[in-house]
Design a protein around this motif. Sequence first.
Motif, PDB file in Angstrom:
ATOM      1  N   HIS A  36       0.634  -1.179   0.127  1.00  0.00           N
ATOM      2  CA  HIS A  36       0.065   0.054  -0.061  1.00  0.00           C
ATOM      3  C   HIS A  36       0.703   1.245   0.056  1.00  0.00           C
ATOM      4  CE1 HIS A  36      -3.491  -2.515   0.193  1.00  0.00           C
ATOM      5  NE2 HIS A  36      -3.234  -2.917   1.314  1.00  0.00           N
ATOM      6  N   HIS A  37       2.096   1.211   0.718  1.00  0.00           N
ATOM      7  CA  HIS A  37       2.855   2.360   0.761  1.00  0.00           C
ATOM      8  C   HIS A  37       3.333   2.706  -0.780  1.00  0.00           C
ATOM      9  CE1 HIS A  37       6.161   4.313   3.544  1.00  0.00           C
ATOM     10  NE2 HIS A  37       5.980   5.107   2.321  1.00  0.00           N
ATOM     11  N   THR A  38       3.842   1.538  -1.331  1.00  0.00           N
ATOM     12  CA  THR A  38       4.206   1.625  -2.784  1.00  0.00           C
ATOM     13  C   THR A  38       3.242   2.159  -3.772  1.00  0.00           C
ATOM     14  OG1 THR A  38       5.778   0.079  -2.451  1.00  0.00           O
ATOM     15  CG2 THR A  38       5.158   0.475  -4.759  1.00  0.00           C
ATOM     16  N   GLU A  39       1.814   1.559  -3.509  1.00  0.00           N
ATOM     17  CA  GLU A  39       0.814   2.020  -4.503  1.00  0.00           C
ATOM     18  C   GLU A  39       0.201   3.415  -4.474  1.00  0.00           C
ATOM     19  OE1 GLU A  39       0.492  -2.825  -6.054  1.00  0.00           O
ATOM     20  OE2 GLU A  39      -1.081  -1.830  -4.932  1.00  0.00           O
ATOM     21  N   GLN A  40      -0.071   3.576  -2.906  1.00  0.00           N
ATOM     22  CA  GLN A  40      -1.150   4.390  -2.769  1.00  0.00           C
ATOM     23  C   GLN A  40      -0.448   5.978  -2.223  1.00  0.00           C
ATOM     24  OE1 GLN A  40      -4.299   4.012  -3.290  1.00  0.00           O
ATOM     25  NE2 GLN A  40      -3.704   1.913  -4.173  1.00  0.00           N
ATOM     26  N   VAL A  41       1.107   5.811  -1.859  1.00  0.00           N
ATOM     27  CA  VAL A  41       1.391   7.218  -1.260  1.00  0.00           C
ATOM     28  C   VAL A  41       2.511   7.725  -1.947  1.00  0.00           C
ATOM     29  CG1 VAL A  41       2.806   7.631   0.780  1.00  0.00           C
ATOM     30  CG2 VAL A  41       1.010   5.857   0.899  1.00  0.00           C
ATOM     31  N   THR A  42       2.362   9.165  -1.718  1.00  0.00           N
ATOM     32  CA  THR A  42       3.220  10.206  -2.669  1.00  0.00           C
ATOM     33  C   THR A  42       4.514  10.095  -1.336  1.00  0.00           C
ATOM     34  OG1 THR A  42       1.532  11.029  -3.768  1.00  0.00           O
ATOM     35  CG2 THR A  42       3.643  12.151  -3.665  1.00  0.00           C
ATOM     36  N   ILE A  43       5.728  10.266  -2.190  1.00  0.00           N
ATOM     37  CA  ILE A  43       6.707  10.550  -1.357  1.00  0.00           C
ATOM     38  C   ILE A  43       6.721  11.810  -0.846  1.00  0.00           C
ATOM     39  CG2 ILE A  43       9.270  10.335  -1.317  1.00  0.00           C
ATOM     40  CD1 ILE A  43       9.248   8.280  -3.233  1.00  0.00           C
ATOM     41  N   GLY A  44       7.267  11.951   0.410  1.00  0.00           N
ATOM     42  CA  GLY A  44       7.140  13.301   0.973  1.00  0.00           C
ATOM     43  C   GLY A  44       5.948  13.694   1.796  1.00  0.00           C
ATOM     44  N   SER A  45       4.929  13.114   1.517  1.00  0.00           N
ATOM     45  CA  SER A  45       3.455  13.549   1.781  1.00  0.00           C
ATOM     46  C   SER A  45       3.238  13.070   3.357  1.00  0.00           C
ATOM     47  CB  SER A  45       2.526  12.804   1.096  1.00  0.00           C
ATOM     48  OG  SER A  45       2.553  11.302   1.385  1.00  0.00           O
ATOM     49  N   GLU A  46       2.264  13.434   4.066  1.00  0.00           N
ATOM     50  CA  GLU A  46       1.811  13.358   5.281  1.00  0.00           C
ATOM     51  C   GLU A  46       1.546  11.777   5.306  1.00  0.00           C
ATOM     52  OE1 GLU A  46      -0.961  15.589   7.213  1.00  0.00           O
ATOM     53  OE2 GLU A  46      -0.445  17.345   6.279  1.00  0.00           O
ATOM     54  N   THR A  47       0.924  11.149   4.184  1.00  0.00           N
ATOM     55  CA  THR A  47       0.706   9.711   4.329  1.00  0.00           C
ATOM     56  C   THR A  47       1.933   8.888   4.482  1.00  0.00           C
ATOM     57  OG1 THR A  47      -1.533  10.134   3.114  1.00  0.00           O
ATOM     58  CG2 THR A  47      -0.716   8.003   3.243  1.00  0.00           C
ATOM     59  N   ASP A  48       2.736   9.509   3.700  1.00  0.00           N
ATOM     60  CA  ASP A  48       4.190   8.808   3.535  1.00  0.00           C
ATOM     61  C   ASP A  48       5.006   8.794   4.937  1.00  0.00           C
ATOM     62  OD1 ASP A  48       6.683   7.629   2.489  1.00  0.00           O
ATOM     63  OD2 ASP A  48       7.531   9.626   2.453  1.00  0.00           O
ATOM     64  N   THR A  49       4.697   9.823   5.860  1.00  0.00           N
ATOM     65  CA  THR A  49       5.464   9.934   7.142  1.00  0.00           C
ATOM     66  C   THR A  49       4.415   8.806   8.047  1.00  0.00           C
ATOM     67  OG1 THR A  49       6.003  12.237   6.812  1.00  0.00           O
ATOM     68  CG2 THR A  49       5.506  11.491   9.173  1.00  0.00           C
ATOM     69  N   LEU A  50       2.940   8.714   7.827  1.00  0.00           N
ATOM     70  CA  LEU A  50       2.306   7.935   8.480  1.00  0.00           C
ATOM     71  C   LEU A  50       2.494   6.309   8.376  1.00  0.00           C
ATOM     72  CD1 LEU A  50      -0.114   7.568  10.441  1.00  0.00           C
ATOM     73  CD2 LEU A  50      -1.518   7.612   8.525  1.00  0.00           C
ATOM     74  N   PHE A  51       2.760   6.164   7.126  1.00  0.00           N
ATOM     75  CA  PHE A  51       3.077   4.750   6.593  1.00  0.00           C
ATOM     76  C   PHE A  51       4.656   4.232   7.349  1.00  0.00           C
ATOM     77  CE2 PHE A  51      -0.510   4.186   3.939  1.00  0.00           C
ATOM     78  CZ  PHE A  51      -0.613   3.032   3.650  1.00  0.00           C
ATOM     79  N   GLN A  52       5.539   5.286   7.389  1.00  0.00           N
ATOM     80  CA  GLN A  52       6.755   4.966   7.780  1.00  0.00           C
ATOM     81  C   GLN A  52       6.699   4.893   9.247  1.00  0.00           C
ATOM     82  OE1 GLN A  52       9.975   7.842   6.588  1.00  0.00           O
ATOM     83  NE2 GLN A  52       9.181   8.187   4.452  1.00  0.00           N
ATOM     84  N   MET A  53       5.878   5.537  10.156  1.00  0.00           N
ATOM     85  CA  MET A  53       5.810   5.573  11.390  1.00  0.00           C
ATOM     86  C   MET A  53       5.134   4.184  11.802  1.00  0.00           C
ATOM     87  SD  MET A  53       3.273   5.487  14.073  1.00  0.00           S
ATOM     88  CE  MET A  53       2.035   6.432  13.342  1.00  0.00           C
TER      89      MET A  53
END
Length: 149
Positions: A36-53
Motif C-alpha cells: 500500500h505504501h508503494t501503490e497509494q502514497v506519494t513520497i514526502g506526503s503526510e501519508t508517507d510519514t504515517l506509513f513510515q511510522m
Amino acid sequence: MTDLLYTLYPWVKALHIMAVISWMAGLFYLPRLFVHHTEQVTIGSETDTLFQMMEMKLLKVIMNPAMIASWAAGLYMLALGAFDWSQAWSWLKLACVIAMTWFHMWLAKRRKSFVAGENSLTGKQYRMMNEVPTLLMITIVLSVIVRPF
C-alpha cells in the motif's frame, strides 16, 4: 537446578508459541503495508510519514521483540533436548527459521529504503514476497507436528 529448568519448560514452550504467533503476524503484515505504501502514497506526503511510522513501530515494537523471544525460547528448548538432530525434520525446521530471520532482516532493510525515499520494488513484488513467510510457516509446522522424515 536441572529440575527447575525442566519445570519451566512448558512455560517457555508457551512463550515460544506466543512469540512466534506475534512474529508471524508482523511478517505477514509488514509486506502488505509496503504494498500500500508503494501503490497509494506519494513520497514526502503526510501519508508517507504515517506509513513510515506504522512500519517502524510494527518492526521495532512487535516484530523485533517477538523474533528475539522466539529465538531465546527456541534455544532454551534446544538446550533441553527438544530436537533430535538425527531426524531430518529438525534440520529442516532450523533452516526455515534461519530463512525466516533472513526475511525479517530483508524487510527491515526494505523499510529503510522507504525512509530514504529510495524504494525500488513494486507492489506486485511485495505481494509475491508476502508469500515467503506463509511457505516457511507451513514447512515448519508440518516438520514439527507431522515429522514426515
